[in-house]
Structures are given as C-alpha cells and as structure tokens.
Design a protein around this motif. Structure first.
Motif, mmCIF file in Angstrom:
data_model
loop_
_atom_site.group_PDB
_atom_site.id
_atom_site.type_symbol
_atom_site.label_atom_id
_atom_site.label_comp_id
_atom_site.label_asym_id
_atom_site.label_seq_id
_atom_site.Cartn_x
_atom_site.Cartn_y
_atom_site.Cartn_z
ATOM 1 N N GLU A 45 44.766 41.613 33.432
ATOM 2 C CA GLU A 45 44.451 42.939 32.917
ATOM 3 C C GLU A 45 42.973 43.263 33.132
ATOM 4 N N TYR A 46 42.104 42.292 32.897
ATOM 5 C CA TYR A 46 40.672 42.513 33.121
ATOM 6 C C TYR A 46 40.401 42.933 34.570
ATOM 7 N N HIS A 47 41.038 42.233 35.499
ATOM 8 C CA HIS A 47 40.787 42.533 36.913
ATOM 9 C C HIS A 47 41.166 43.980 37.224
ATOM 10 N N GLY B 91 35.281 35.028 34.638
ATOM 11 C CA GLY B 91 34.542 36.188 34.150
ATOM 12 C C GLY B 91 34.944 37.443 34.900
ATOM 13 N N VAL B 92 34.561 38.582 34.334
ATOM 14 C CA VAL B 92 34.864 39.866 34.956
ATOM 15 C C VAL B 92 33.604 40.721 34.950
ATOM 16 N N ARG B 93 33.451 41.528 36.000
ATOM 17 C CA ARG B 93 32.320 42.454 36.100
ATOM 18 C C ARG B 93 32.850 43.812 36.542
ATOM 19 N N ASN B 94 32.301 44.887 35.956
ATOM 20 C CA ASN B 94 32.702 46.226 36.387
ATOM 21 C C ASN B 94 31.619 46.834 37.276
ATOM 22 N N ARG B 95 31.867 48.056 37.744
ATOM 23 C CA ARG B 95 30.930 48.685 38.679
ATOM 24 C C ARG B 95 29.588 49.001 38.044
ATOM 25 N N HIS C 25 41.169 46.698 55.948
ATOM 26 C CA HIS C 25 40.237 47.635 56.554
ATOM 27 C C HIS C 25 40.229 48.987 55.861
ATOM 28 N N HIS C 26 40.902 49.070 54.729
ATOM 29 C CA HIS C 26 40.893 50.326 53.981
ATOM 30 C C HIS C 26 39.519 50.544 53.353
ATOM 31 N N ALA C 27 39.108 51.790 53.276
ATOM 32 C CA ALA C 27 37.760 52.111 52.774
ATOM 33 C C ALA C 27 37.560 51.688 51.329
ATOM 34 N N HIS C 28 38.635 51.639 50.539
ATOM 35 C CA HIS C 28 38.518 51.274 49.125
ATOM 36 C C HIS C 28 39.091 49.889 48.856
ATOM 37 N N PHE C 29 38.871 48.973 49.792
ATOM 38 C CA PHE C 29 39.214 47.567 49.577
ATOM 39 C C PHE C 29 38.088 46.969 48.743
ATOM 40 N N VAL C 30 38.346 46.766 47.454
ATOM 41 C CA VAL C 30 37.318 46.340 46.504
ATOM 42 C C VAL C 30 36.835 44.932 46.864
ATOM 43 N N ASN C 31 35.507 44.763 46.882
ATOM 44 C CA ASN C 31 34.861 43.478 47.202
ATOM 45 C C ASN C 31 35.047 43.069 48.666
ATOM 46 N N LYS C 32 35.279 44.011 49.528
ATOM 47 C CA LYS C 32 35.543 43.695 50.935
ATOM 48 C C LYS C 32 34.511 42.748 51.555
ATOM 49 N N PRO C 33 33.198 42.930 51.330
ATOM 50 C CA PRO C 33 32.238 42.020 51.971
ATOM 51 C C PRO C 33 32.247 40.606 51.387
ATOM 52 N N VAL C 34 32.860 40.448 50.215
ATOM 53 C CA VAL C 34 32.761 39.172 49.496
ATOM 54 C C VAL C 34 33.739 38.132 50.031
ATOM 55 N N PHE C 35 34.932 38.574 50.418
ATOM 56 C CA PHE C 35 35.994 37.619 50.708
ATOM 57 C C PHE C 35 35.628 36.643 51.821
ATOM 58 N N GLY C 36 35.167 37.167 52.952
ATOM 59 C CA GLY C 36 34.804 36.284 54.050
ATOM 60 C C GLY C 36 33.671 35.338 53.688
ATOM 61 N N ARG C 37 32.738 35.842 52.894
ATOM 62 C CA ARG C 37 31.582 35.034 52.521
ATOM 63 C C ARG C 37 31.968 33.860 51.632
ATOM 64 N N LEU C 38 32.895 34.083 50.713
ATOM 65 C CA LEU C 38 33.302 33.010 49.805
ATOM 66 C C LEU C 38 34.460 32.185 50.353
ATOM 67 N N ALA C 39 35.247 32.753 51.274
ATOM 68 C CA ALA C 39 36.355 31.996 51.851
ATOM 69 C C ALA C 39 35.861 30.891 52.777
ATOM 70 N N ASP D 30 27.378 42.095 43.793
ATOM 71 C CA ASP D 30 27.813 43.417 43.321
ATOM 72 C C ASP D 30 29.332 43.430 43.175
ATOM 73 N N TYR D 31 29.834 42.377 42.564
ATOM 74 C CA TYR D 31 31.269 42.102 42.503
ATOM 75 C C TYR D 31 31.937 42.962 41.440
ATOM 76 N N VAL D 32 33.179 43.371 41.704
ATOM 77 C CA VAL D 32 33.961 44.141 40.745
ATOM 78 C C VAL D 32 35.305 43.441 40.552
ATOM 79 N N GLY D 33 35.590 43.030 39.317
ATOM 80 C CA GLY D 33 36.848 42.348 39.031
ATOM 81 C C GLY D 33 36.618 40.957 38.495
ATOM 82 N N VAL D 34 37.659 40.140 38.575
ATOM 83 C CA VAL D 34 37.634 38.784 38.026
ATOM 84 C C VAL D 34 37.252 37.776 39.106
ATOM 85 N N MET D 35 36.401 36.825 38.715
ATOM 86 C CA MET D 35 36.046 35.700 39.575
ATOM 87 C C MET D 35 36.089 34.429 38.741
#
Length: 360
Positions: A261-263, A167-171, A66-80, A219-224
C-alpha cells in the motif's frame, strides 16, 4: 486520488499483492507478464512501476520500461548491476563489504590478497535466492573464465546476523520507515523474518539514516528495501532492492499500512503517514512445499498462497503471524512444526522462537 491505471512490470506474486493492495485505495493496478505476446495499450498519463529490478528484452518490457511515467526509471539499471550499486553506496560513504570488480583477468590470488582468504563472487546482474554466487575458499580455487567482466568479488563478512529495513519515499521527499526486521537465510533463500525486536531499536536511527541517504540521492519514489549485516553495533549494507521486498511481507498483517500500500500511495501521490505496528510479527516463507489447508486453522496466522507450481527451492507462499500476545505467537509456531515439512522448516521455526526469547 489517481484514477489512472498503474501498470506493473511483472506479474508474479509481488505484482499480485500490489494489485490486491490497490483495491481498497480505488487504484487500478494492472500487473503484466513480461512474456505476453502482445503489449498493453498505455495512455500518455498512465503510471508504470515494477515488481522486479531486472527484465529481459521483450515486447512488454520495451513498452512499459520506455513509458514517460515509468517511476524510478533511472534507478533500476543502476541498482540491478551490483557494480554500480556498490559504487553508489561507496559514493555516499555508507558501509558495505570491501569489494573489487572482477575484470582484466584478475586472479583468485589477487582477490585474496586484496579482500582476505574467503572471497564471494557475485554475478553483476541476475542471481537471487542464492543463485549467481561462487565462493573462492581453497588456495587452488580460481576465478571461472566466464565470470571475468561479469561479476564483483566481496570480502566474506563474519556478521552476527542479517537485518533489513524497508522504507518509502514520496515525491516531496518525505520518508517513512518500518522497524528493522531480523531475517534468516538458508542457502541464500529467506526463510523467516521477525519484527519488531526491542534489541534492534538501538540500530533504527543508523539504518534510517543510511536508507534515507540512498532514497534522497536517487530521488526515489516508492518502497525500497535495504538488506544489511549486523556486525556488533554497526550495520553494513549487503544489497538494495528498488521494490517491495520479501522481508517486508509481515507488514501485510502486522501494520496499519502494508509495504504494498505504501508503494502505491507514494507513486500515486497519496498521503504516507507513519504506519502503526499492530503487534509482534513473524513471517515464515513457504519454500517448495505443497499447500496444507490446516494452516487456515491457526487463529493468529494469515496464509498467502501464490498459486504457483510447487518446485524444490521455489517460493510458493508465506504465513504471517501477528499478535500482541507473545504466547499466541509461540503457540502458533509450535503448531506449525507439525504442518510444515521438517526438512525445510524445522530450523526456521526454532530460529523464530529463539529470536522472540528477549521480547518478554
């Protein structure tokens, strides 16, 4: 460069490898066990990432997730949730196995009528390494009552082989991809990966287009990681993992920038140049086997031991092999035959050697 702590939700082997990858970048990576009795004190501008896409309701997960800077927060539930993951794939017009939601007392006969004679049930959440799956094959098979509303059903795909793309994507929306990786699964557990392979290069653009669409849509940031079936010259998405992934472990030894490292680079707003691939790579997972110090005698191999209790079917480490000399890779694989339990690894070694046959 970010000097803020990067907290990792989960403290398994992926969290440990993220921490290790952060050290040369002067990044303060702090994995946290989700079952700790006390939660860490996060500052407002700290960053949070995760080594897993699912987690139980604990003090730690509530604090980090629930931290404000939890990267990809909306993504986890959707893909889990495999249902919403499939709906996302369908919405982008990407290929995946035909599927149905298992709900409203749907019968096995209805599923067979819609999906074919062989149907695989998958729990919507949880389930990995072959767990959380149930086959409907025989005419008298039925959908277990406790799977109603808790699963999806997939058509069994007669695939040629299994591949993955990391793959990896930045902001800023820049995306970078590794070469496609060929994977061997036994009983749903990844045993070996080989990359790059010349014969898979023809599928690289197709794979990058598919994963790129997903990364941008989210709008993903990091490795997937995107696991696919190859059916002829077409790829079909099997599953998505919004994190660093077992099939990308070869990048630790075999690329100038590893997936870990990419992530970290992406979430810390550091550069993500295209990595150089350093040679032919083979990764062998260590499944339920005791540590063998003789692995350290292999000159083109790097052993990664997780320090976990050894249990049947449990991933306890992996061995990466990389060389520009295919003969060295083959020789190392032949030596590994005698350093790994035959019941776990004979097939994986022979499969890896066969995968390299066309590389000469």
């Amino acid at each position: 460069m970010s000097s803020k702590p990067i907290w990792v939700l989960g403290a398994g082997q992926l969290g440990a490898m993220l921490k290790h990858a952060g050290m040369p970048l002067a990044l303060d990576v702090r994995p946290v066990d989700i079952n700790e009795s006390s939660a860490p004190a996060l500052q407002a501008d700290d960053l949070v990432t995760a080594e897993r896409e699912q987690w139980p309701d604990t003090l730690v997960t509530n604090t980090l997730a629930h931290h404000a800077h939890f990267v990809n927060k909306p993504v986890f539930g959707r893909l889990a949730d495999r249902k919403t993951q499939k709906e996302l794939i369908d919405s982008l017009g990407l290929s995946t196995a035909p599927w149905r939601n298992v709900a409203n007392e749907i019968s096995a006969n209805e599923l067979r009528d819609q999906l074919g004679e062989r149907v695989l049930l998958k729990r919507r959440t949880g389930g990995y390494d072959g767990k959380g799956q149930y086959w409907i094959r025989a005419q008298d098979d039925e959908v277990p009552a406790d799977w109603q509303g808790q699963a999806i059903a997939e058509q069994a795909i007669p695939f040629d082989e299994e591949v993955s793309l990391v793959g990896v994507r930045n902001r800023a929306g820049q995306c970078v991809f590794y070469p496609l990786t060929l994977n061997l699964h036994l009983n749903g557990i990844l045993y070996a990966s080989v990359a790059p392979l010349t014969r898979l290069q023809a599928l690289q653009t197709q794979a990058e287009d598919m994963l790129g669409k997903l990364l941008n849509e989210l709008d993903y940031v990091g490795v997937m990681a995107m696991e696919c079936f190859r059916v002829g010259d077409q790829l079909m998405i099997n599953e998505l993992a919004p994190r660093v992934h077992n099939s990308g472990h070869w990048t630790q030894a075999g690329a100038s920038i590893s997936q870990f490292e990419y992530h970290l680079r992406a979430i810390a707003d550091m550069a993500i140049p295209k990595a150089q691939i350093l040679g032919q790579n083979v990764m062998i997972n260590l499944i339920g086997t005791e540590y063998n110090p003789n692995w350290l005698n292999l000159p083109v191999a790097q052993t990664y031991w997780y320090g976990k209790a050894v249990l049947p079917g449990r991933k306890v480490g992996h061995i990466n092999m990389v060389s520009k000399d295919l003969g060295e890779i083959r020789s190392t694989l032949q030596q590994l035959k005698y350093l790994l339990p035959e019941q776990y690894y004979k097939e994986a070694i022979e499969w890896s050697l066969k995968a390299l046959e066309d590389q000469d």
